[in-house]
Motif scaffolding. Structure first.
Motif, PDB file in Angstrom:
ATOM      1  N   LYS A 242       0.989  -1.099   0.077  1.00 42.53           N
ATOM      2  CA  LYS A 242       0.072  -0.153   0.070  1.00 42.53           C
ATOM      3  C   LYS A 242       0.882   1.226  -0.055  1.00 42.53           C
ATOM      4  CE  LYS A 242      -4.011  -1.916   0.073  1.00 42.53           C
ATOM      5  NZ  LYS A 242      -4.755  -1.919  -0.991  1.00 42.53           N
ATOM      6  N   ARG A 243       2.240   0.964  -0.040  1.00 42.12           N
ATOM      7  CA  ARG A 243       3.021   2.069   0.236  1.00 42.12           C
ATOM      8  C   ARG A 243       4.320   2.179  -0.653  1.00 42.12           C
ATOM      9  NH1 ARG A 243       6.446   1.998   5.525  1.00 42.12           N
ATOM     10  NH2 ARG A 243       7.658   0.944   3.972  1.00 42.12           N
ATOM     11  N   LEU A 244       4.610   3.175  -1.403  1.00 46.43           N
ATOM     12  CA  LEU A 244       5.839   2.849  -2.132  1.00 46.43           C
ATOM     13  C   LEU A 244       6.802   4.274  -1.892  1.00 46.43           C
ATOM     14  CD1 LEU A 244       7.745   1.334  -4.462  1.00 46.43           C
ATOM     15  CD2 LEU A 244       6.304   2.478  -5.886  1.00 46.43           C
ATOM     16  N   ASN A 245       7.975   4.196  -1.325  1.00 45.01           N
ATOM     17  CA  ASN A 245       8.513   5.209  -1.121  1.00 45.01           C
ATOM     18  C   ASN A 245       9.883   5.056  -1.680  1.00 45.01           C
ATOM     19  OD1 ASN A 245       6.678   6.223   0.653  1.00 45.01           O
ATOM     20  ND2 ASN A 245       7.629   5.560   2.596  1.00 45.01           N
ATOM     21  N   ILE A 246      10.116   6.011  -2.532  1.00 40.66           N
ATOM     22  CA  ILE A 246      11.276   5.911  -3.749  1.00 40.66           C
ATOM     23  C   ILE A 246      12.248   6.938  -3.251  1.00 40.66           C
ATOM     24  CG2 ILE A 246      12.056   5.896  -5.947  1.00 40.66           C
ATOM     25  CD1 ILE A 246       9.097   5.299  -6.427  1.00 40.66           C
ATOM     26  N   LEU A 247      13.739   6.666  -3.033  1.00 41.14           N
ATOM     27  CA  LEU A 247      14.673   7.656  -2.863  1.00 41.14           C
ATOM     28  C   LEU A 247      15.415   7.642  -4.075  1.00 41.14           C
ATOM     29  CD1 LEU A 247      16.347   9.677  -1.185  1.00 41.14           C
ATOM     30  CD2 LEU A 247      17.491   7.644  -0.023  1.00 41.14           C
ATOM     31  N   LEU A 248      15.568   8.712  -4.851  1.00 43.88           N
ATOM     32  CA  LEU A 248      16.607   8.962  -5.821  1.00 43.88           C
ATOM     33  C   LEU A 248      17.569   9.828  -5.570  1.00 43.88           C
ATOM     34  CD1 LEU A 248      14.073  10.081  -8.665  1.00 43.88           C
ATOM     35  CD2 LEU A 248      14.671   7.920  -8.046  1.00 43.88           C
ATOM     36  N   CYS A 249      19.085   9.220  -5.594  1.00 44.37           N
ATOM     37  CA  CYS A 249      20.176   9.814  -5.182  1.00 44.37           C
ATOM     38  C   CYS A 249      21.166   9.955  -6.559  1.00 44.37           C
ATOM     39  CB  CYS A 249      20.985   8.874  -4.206  1.00 44.37           C
ATOM     40  SG  CYS A 249      20.267   8.590  -2.732  1.00 44.37           S
TER      41      CYS A 249
ATOM     42  N   ALA B 225      -2.788   1.424 -12.179  1.00 42.85           N
ATOM     43  CA  ALA B 225      -2.206   0.403 -11.104  1.00 42.85           C
ATOM     44  C   ALA B 225      -1.713   0.907  -9.710  1.00 42.85           C
ATOM     45  CB  ALA B 225      -1.202  -0.111 -11.878  1.00 42.85           C
ATOM     46  N   LEU B 226      -1.478   2.331  -9.551  1.00 39.27           N
ATOM     47  CA  LEU B 226      -0.982   2.752  -8.357  1.00 39.27           C
ATOM     48  C   LEU B 226      -2.000   3.568  -7.644  1.00 39.27           C
ATOM     49  CD1 LEU B 226       2.295   3.848  -9.485  1.00 39.27           C
ATOM     50  CD2 LEU B 226       1.941   1.916  -8.216  1.00 39.27           C
TER      51      LEU B 226
ATOM     52  N   LEU C 124       5.497   7.892  -2.443  1.00 43.35           N
ATOM     53  CA  LEU C 124       6.250   9.050  -2.174  1.00 43.35           C
ATOM     54  C   LEU C 124       7.754   9.057  -2.879  1.00 43.35           C
ATOM     55  CD1 LEU C 124       6.995  11.446  -0.073  1.00 43.35           C
ATOM     56  CD2 LEU C 124       8.153   9.820   1.426  1.00 43.35           C
ATOM     57  N   ILE C 125       7.889  10.046  -3.600  1.00 40.43           N
ATOM     58  CA  ILE C 125       9.261  10.024  -4.099  1.00 40.43           C
ATOM     59  C   ILE C 125      10.068  11.395  -3.785  1.00 40.43           C
ATOM     60  CG2 ILE C 125      10.359  10.012  -6.458  1.00 40.43           C
ATOM     61  CD1 ILE C 125       7.535   9.035  -7.444  1.00 40.43           C
ATOM     62  N   GLU C 126      11.340  11.195  -3.543  1.00 37.36           N
ATOM     63  CA  GLU C 126      12.260  12.184  -3.113  1.00 37.36           C
ATOM     64  C   GLU C 126      13.554  12.067  -3.648  1.00 37.36           C
ATOM     65  OE1 GLU C 126      12.376  13.107   1.008  1.00 37.36           O
ATOM     66  OE2 GLU C 126      10.197  13.683   1.337  1.00 37.36           O
ATOM     67  N   ALA C 127      14.421  13.092  -3.926  1.00 36.50           N
ATOM     68  CA  ALA C 127      15.596  12.933  -4.304  1.00 36.50           C
ATOM     69  C   ALA C 127      16.339  13.955  -3.425  1.00 36.50           C
ATOM     70  CB  ALA C 127      15.766  14.100  -5.779  1.00 36.50           C
ATOM     71  N   HIS C 128      17.706  13.244  -2.910  1.00 34.98           N
ATOM     72  CA  HIS C 128      18.623  13.805  -2.032  1.00 34.98           C
ATOM     73  C   HIS C 128      20.046  13.261  -2.525  1.00 34.98           C
ATOM     74  CE1 HIS C 128      15.496  14.989   0.936  1.00 34.98           C
ATOM     75  NE2 HIS C 128      15.180  13.595   0.834  1.00 34.98           N
ATOM     76  N   PRO C 129      21.105  14.200  -1.846  1.00 31.84           N
ATOM     77  CA  PRO C 129      22.477  13.799  -2.360  1.00 31.84           C
ATOM     78  C   PRO C 129      22.711  12.561  -1.796  1.00 31.84           C
ATOM     79  CG  PRO C 129      22.150  15.926  -1.528  1.00 31.84           C
ATOM     80  CD  PRO C 129      20.917  15.441  -1.131  1.00 31.84           C
TER      81      PRO C 129
END
Length: 115
Positions: free
Chosen positions: A4-11, A34-35, A41-46
């Protein structure tokens, strides 16, 4: 999907170049049937800040420009039980948010099946 959750970290190096990708991926996720029942949740961090953020995410994708750091980042992810992959260079360069979102979904599915 079994989650039920998809938390994606882009680096990436500074988190800036992936910012455009985050916007594109969010748009695609918001419009995906489908989602529709998945909290995305999608975020970008160093990449240098990964230890600060990783516990809040299910999967980690890194920009191809830092693939030379993959093994170091994978060690951190493995310690926390988080799957990690390098984003395909072509998908990254063309800002193919759909393919990168699929990559994150497959990582999450594989993680769920492994546990």
């Amino acid at each position: 999907m079994d989650f039920k959750r998809l938390n994606i970290l882009l680096c990436c190096n500074l988190g800036a170049s992936t910012g455009v990708m985050v916007t594109k991926m969010r748009e695609i996720a918001a419009g995906s049937t489908a989602l529709k029942d998945v909290d995305v949740l999608i975020e970008a961090h160093p990449a240098s800040d990964i230890k600060e953020y990783i516990d809040h995410f299910d999967v980690v994708l890194i920009g191809p420009q830092i693939k030379h750091r993959f093994l170091d980042l994978k060690e951190i992810c493995d310690e926390r039980g988080k799957p990690i992959e390098v984003i395909d260079t072509k998908d990254y360069g063309t800002v193919n948010g759909a393919n990168i979102l699929k990559q994150a979904i497959y990582l999450r599915i594989n993680q769920t099946e492994a546990n």
